[in-house]
Design an enzyme around this catalytic site. Structure first.
Site, PDB file in Angstrom:
ATOM      1  N   CYS A  66      -4.900  -7.741   3.218  1.00  0.00           N
ATOM      2  CA  CYS A  66      -4.568  -8.085   4.604  1.00  0.00           C
ATOM      3  C   CYS A  66      -5.167  -9.406   5.051  1.00  0.00           C
ATOM      4  O   CYS A  66      -4.690  -9.993   6.026  1.00  0.00           O
ATOM      5  CB  CYS A  66      -5.008  -6.949   5.518  1.00  0.00           C
ATOM      6  SG  CYS A  66      -4.067  -5.428   5.288  1.00  0.00           S
ATOM      7  N   ASN A 101       2.080 -10.033   1.841  1.00  0.00           N
ATOM      8  CA  ASN A 101       1.361  -8.807   1.524  1.00  0.00           C
ATOM      9  C   ASN A 101       1.712  -7.729   2.542  1.00  0.00           C
ATOM     10  O   ASN A 101       1.492  -7.920   3.730  1.00  0.00           O
ATOM     11  CB  ASN A 101      -0.150  -9.047   1.550  1.00  0.00           C
ATOM     12  CG  ASN A 101      -0.926  -7.741   1.448  1.00  0.00           C
ATOM     13  OD1 ASN A 101      -1.020  -7.149   0.384  1.00  0.00           O
ATOM     14  ND2 ASN A 101      -1.472  -7.265   2.565  1.00  0.00           N
ATOM     15  N   GLU A 102       2.258  -6.626   2.088  1.00  0.00           N
ATOM     16  CA  GLU A 102       2.576  -5.482   2.955  1.00  0.00           C
ATOM     17  C   GLU A 102       3.391  -5.888   4.177  1.00  0.00           C
ATOM     18  O   GLU A 102       3.252  -5.301   5.248  1.00  0.00           O
ATOM     19  CB  GLU A 102       1.298  -4.734   3.369  1.00  0.00           C
ATOM     20  CG  GLU A 102       0.695  -3.928   2.237  1.00  0.00           C
ATOM     21  CD  GLU A 102      -0.355  -2.937   2.711  1.00  0.00           C
ATOM     22  OE1 GLU A 102      -0.741  -2.969   3.900  1.00  0.00           O
ATOM     23  OE2 GLU A 102      -0.807  -2.128   1.882  1.00  0.00           O
ATOM     24  N   GLU A 134     -10.128  -8.120  -2.805  1.00  0.00           N
ATOM     25  CA  GLU A 134      -9.998  -8.561  -1.416  1.00  0.00           C
ATOM     26  C   GLU A 134     -11.384  -8.652  -0.820  1.00  0.00           C
ATOM     27  O   GLU A 134     -12.261  -7.841  -1.119  1.00  0.00           O
ATOM     28  CB  GLU A 134      -9.141  -7.599  -0.586  1.00  0.00           C
ATOM     29  CG  GLU A 134      -9.052  -8.044   0.870  1.00  0.00           C
ATOM     30  CD  GLU A 134      -7.970  -7.327   1.676  1.00  0.00           C
ATOM     31  OE1 GLU A 134      -7.654  -7.800   2.778  1.00  0.00           O
ATOM     32  OE2 GLU A 134      -7.444  -6.318   1.196  1.00  0.00           O
TER      33      GLU A 134
END
Length: 627
Positions: free
Chosen positions: A213, A344-345, A18
């Site tokens: 994120c 994502n999440e 990331e």
């Protein structure tokens, strides 16, 4: 050894990238000029006039948004009087190596010829350590790209880049760029070779990208859009990195995404190091900790189409729209994409509604693509249970579990997957790391205690390889002067790179993954914490090896006597790699990068009993050759 209880997937142990902690710009993407195209919110951030003051209007940032929305700004120089100098500070300085060539390039438009530019690199004492000349060869109202180079006469970790403007005339500049010549595979405008080599040495089974994120963005406008990250770099639209001001105590107002490292480069990197590509795409939801913004269900088609187009970009024939685009970028051969993450999440019923649309569209057109779904931000609780139950009912390919927890949680959960259902839905542990005490910050969080606890849990992942088919530590990279989040596996400054104890744990697992899990027990029970011991074992059918991994969390030596049961004959010698340190707070560092690193020895095996002395606080990998 004869009883094989699970297959180990060839891509089980991977890495997760990331763009956090200046992992891309200022990190693995080797560009040395910060704000090269003047697209930061403050267009001259990173730049300054340091020698003499040009006359009013001699240096201006011009915006041509209606002409070029992707890269609207450029620098206009109208030089009619004294010489002056523009300096770029780089990303926390510029790392310069003695004897290395540095390649400069820029787009320019010379409306009134006469300006000559002297290029310099200067060290911390403002001494010139590299110099070259840039003499524009074209004139007129058309943009041209031209290169020059300069060779360093000294090393500096915190150098700066200077452009001295001499003569008189008018010139416009854009995409002012400087790269070291020693990029990975010597690719122009490529990646930092020492950082890529650290990944290649791990032999990871997959590379998960681009996050994290940043996939979600603080809002949907800030989300990662892969189509904006391919093609000529001057046409890739820069955005602010969502980690720019996420943490008030680690604010980074100069953190942007130039996308010089884009989706084509991610696929290429995975291919270079022999890994599967695992892209994660936005599912129509922004970060729920920030805005929680979602796309209306009847407006989801562009997001779904992005996923379908990405699969075509990766795998399509050159006659397809996006396969042709890949070929035009220099890769006519498909990348052989096998899997894709949706979100994502993300969590909640709003996520369930949106992933259902993605699944229907992707599985109809590409039924062989494995889809990976979020289970939220935590490995337990109502949010996790809602998604875990729903996704298992839907026979999801993979459920992505994340956990950032203290060392004690990792030890207590080494048996987490022993009781998981053995069905078609598999687990991807996509992000995990031990978080040390809150008063320990930055690189100090990557201590030996954290790595040893991770190793202990990973024996449980390996033992349950029929359930947990992939896993990756997170985050991957961090710059020592520019991190936002800790702990991180690999730390860099402008010249150097080192692996933490966690790096060596991950590397020992990924380079010793084997092909089949075999039982390893103590009093007929899995070894999950008895006397502080955690263990797993695999057979490598290809290399004809038995590989035992065992962590000793006790503060004393432990005598182990394994009985090696099975038909296979064993050679008389075995190897042992040991990570250990009596101080659980020990870290690796730029000054002492190998404080905790594997020590290898070759020992004799007597009969079919393997007698070992495990050091206190140690992780041990024992390899026995099968005849």
């Amino acid at each position: 050894m004869d009883q094989k209880i699970a297959k180990v997937q060839p891509n089980m142990w991977g890495v997760f990238f990331e763009d956090i902690n200046f992992g891309a710009d200022g990190g693995i993407y080797a560009e040395l000029i910060k704000n090269r195209s003047f697209e930061f919110a403050k267009p001259m951030m990173g730049w300054s006039v340091v020698r003499q003051k040009p006359e009013e209007g001699a240096v201006m940032v011009v915006n041509r948004k209606q002409v070029n929305d992707a890269n609207p700004r450029y620098l206009q120089i109208r030089k009619q009087t004294d010489d002056f100098e523009l300096v770029n500070e780089g990303f926390k300085g510029i790392g310069v190596k003695k004897g290395l060539r540095y390649n400069f390039s820029t787009f320019y438009r010379q409306l009134a010829p006469g300006v000559k530019i002297v290029l310099k690199l200067k060290n911390e004492a403002n001494e010139v350590i590299a110099e070259g000349n840039f003499n524009p060869s074209q004139s007129g109202d058309v943009w041209h790209r031209q290169e020059a180079s300069l060779v360093a006469t000294a090393t500096s970790a915190k150098a700066k880049f200077s452009m001295s403007f001499n003569g008189q005339g008018n010139i416009d500049l854009d995409m002012i760029s400087l790269f070291p010549a020693d990029t990975w595979k010597n690719r122009a405008q490529g990646l930092r070779a020492d950082m890529v080599q650290m990944l290649a040495d791990m032999k990871p089974g997959f590379v998960r990208f681009p996050g994290g994120c940043i996939v979600e963005g603080t809002d949907l406008a800030n989300r990662y859009q892969w189509k904006n990250t391919i093609g000529p770099i001057e046409q890739r639209k820069m955005i602010v990195n969502r980690w720019n001001n996420e943490f008030a105590h680690r604010a980074a107002p100069d953190y942007y995404q130039s996308f010089g490292l884009g989706f084509f480069e991610y696929f290429q990197l995975a291919e270079d190091i022999g890994s599967d590509a695992l892209p994660i795409l936005n599912c129509g939801m922004a970060c729920q900790f920030n805005t929680g913004e979602v796309v209306a269900l009847d407006e989801m088609q562009p997001y779904i189409q992005d996923a379908l187009d990405l699969i075509e970009f990766a795998n399509g024939d050159v006659t397809t729209t996006w396969g042709k685009k890949r070929a035009e970028l220099g890769h006519p051969k498909p990348f052989n994409l096998k899997m894709l993450g949706v979100g994502n999440e993300n969590w909640g019923p709003q996520y369930i509604e949106r992933v259902a649309l993605f699944k229907a569209a992707i599985k109809e057109k590409y039924p062989s693509i494995k889809l990976i779904y979020s289970s939220g931000t935590d490995p337990e609780g109502d949010r996790f249970n809602l998604l875990n139950d729903y996704l298992r009912e839907e026979k999801a390919d993979f459920i992505d579990e994340h956990y950032y927890r203290p060392a004690d949680w990792f030890l207590k959960n080494a048996g987490r997957y022993d009781s998981y259902p053995r069905n078609d839905t598999k687990v991807f542990v996509g992000e995990y790391a031990v978080h040390a005490a809150n008063n320990v910050i930055g690189k100090d969080r990557n201590n030996w205690q954290s790595a040893l606890a991770s190793a202990s849990l990973m024996t449980g992942l390996e033992r349950n390889a029929d359930v947990v088919q992939m896993a990756s530590y997170a985050p991957l990279f961090a710059h020592v002067d520019a991190w936002q989040w800790a702990p991180d596996m690999i730390w860099v400054d402008n010249l150097n790179v080192y692996g933490t104890p966690d790096y060596y744990v991950q590397k020992l697992f990924s380079t010793n993954k084997g092909t089949d899990v075999v039982p390893i027990t103590l009093a007929d029970k899995n070894i999950i914490g008895q006397d502080g011991l955690y263990a797993s074992a695999v057979i490598d059918q290809t290399k004809k090896e038995l590989i035992i991994k065992i962590a000793n969390n006790a503060n004393q030596d432990q005598q182990i006597d394994f009985s090696l049961v099975g038909q296979a004959a064993l050679k008389s010698k075995y190897s042992m790699e040991v990570l250990s340190n009596p101080d659980l707070n020990q870290q690796n560092s730029l000054e002492n990068p190998l404080a905790v690193s594997p020590q290898k020895s070759v020992l004799k095996l007597k009969g079919r009993n393997l007698k070992l002395t495990l050091k206190p606080y140690s992780f041990n990998v024992i390899k026995l050759e099968l005849k």
